[in-house]
Write an enzyme that holds these catalytic residues in place. Structure first.
Site, short mmCIF file in Angstrom:
data_model
loop_
_atom_site.label_atom_id
_atom_site.label_comp_id
_atom_site.label_asym_id
_atom_site.label_seq_id
_atom_site.Cartn_x
_atom_site.Cartn_y
_atom_site.Cartn_z
N CYS A 1 -1.93 -2.54 7.75
CA CYS A 1 -1.84 -3.89 6.44
C CYS A 1 -0.55 -4.39 6.76
O CYS A 1 -0.34 -5.71 6.70
CB CYS A 1 -2.43 -2.89 5.26
SG CYS A 1 -3.24 -1.97 5.08
N ASP B 1 0.92 -1.34 -0.15
CA ASP B 1 0.35 -0.27 -0.21
C ASP B 1 1.33 1.16 0.34
O ASP B 1 0.55 1.88 1.17
CB ASP B 1 -1.40 -0.03 0.97
CG ASP B 1 -2.08 -1.01 1.00
OD1 ASP B 1 -1.87 -1.82 0.29
OD2 ASP B 1 -2.82 -0.45 2.05
N LYS C 1 -7.13 -5.05 -2.77
CA LYS C 1 -7.89 -5.11 -1.98
C LYS C 1 -8.94 -3.94 -1.27
O LYS C 1 -8.52 -3.19 -1.36
CB LYS C 1 -6.92 -6.10 -0.63
CG LYS C 1 -6.58 -5.15 -0.21
CD LYS C 1 -4.94 -5.62 0.76
CE LYS C 1 -4.08 -4.45 1.17
NZ LYS C 1 -4.17 -3.54 2.39
#
Length: 198
Positions: free
Chosen positions: A152, A9, A107
């Site tokens: 994450c 990310d 996601k």
């Protein structure tokens, strides 16, 4: 036996100036780019939420960002709107070397379930497909970098270890939100799972 670098990310909304900025999140990009050449496979993940996602505080009347609510799959931190599909904030950082990426895993696409992990949505049941992809390539060793260490990255690392991969987290190439002690809790959880933190 192959190894993989999973870059979690590294997106505009998680970097300074973004909607959910992780302090100094952009500073890890040059180091990640340099590290890519050492791996057989490079995977990038991308938070990719539809507008009005259930993890957004704006989707819940009277709620504010960073409040905790109960969802059908468990506790959920409510976030500022971030990484909305197709927005500039959802874009991967402009300096990240995309040419070395073998695959990009998106996601958080289900409007009803958040997805911190690169392997499963937060219900811990719905797979992203990353496990199968890596096992097809005989990957056994995973190194993780990116944003944010205590959400994450942590969830991805714990799932990878549970799935039988040997996992290393390069903490120098991660940055944390550290929400109410979440970084210490994440580090303890990773240590308990046998994840190497270097």
């Amino acid at each position: 036996m192959a190894n993989a670098l999973i870059v979690i990310d590294v997106q505009n909304d998680f970097c300074p100036g973004g909607a959910l900025a992780v302090p100094k999140g952009d500073q890890i990009v040059p180091g990640i780019n340099a590290l890519m050449q050492d791996f057989d496979t490079v995977v990038l993940t991308q938070d990719w939420h539809p507008a009005g996602h259930s993890s957004f505080a704006s989707s819940h009347d009277g709620k504010s960002p960073y409040e905790l609510i109960d969802m059908p799959y468990g506790p959920q931190v409510l976030w500022p709107d971030h990484c909305v599909q197709g927005s500039a904030g959802s874009d991967l950082h402009a300096d990240l070397n995309l040419s070395r990426a073998n695959v990009i895993i998106r996601k958080g696409t289900n409007p009803a379930i958040d997805s911190y992990s690169a392997f499963f949505e937060n219900d811990q049941k719905t797979p992203t497909g990353l496990e199968g992809y890596l096992k097809t390539l005989d990957v056994t060793e995973i190194t993780m970098v990116g944003l944010a260490t205590d959400f994450c990255v942590q969830f991805s690392a714990l799932d990878a270890a549970r799935l039988g991969f040997h996992v290393t987290v390069r903490q120098d190439l991660c940055r944390a939100i550290d929400l109410d002690g979440s970084l210490t809790a994440a580090e303890n959880a990773m240590d308990t799972a046998g994840i190497s933190r270097i």
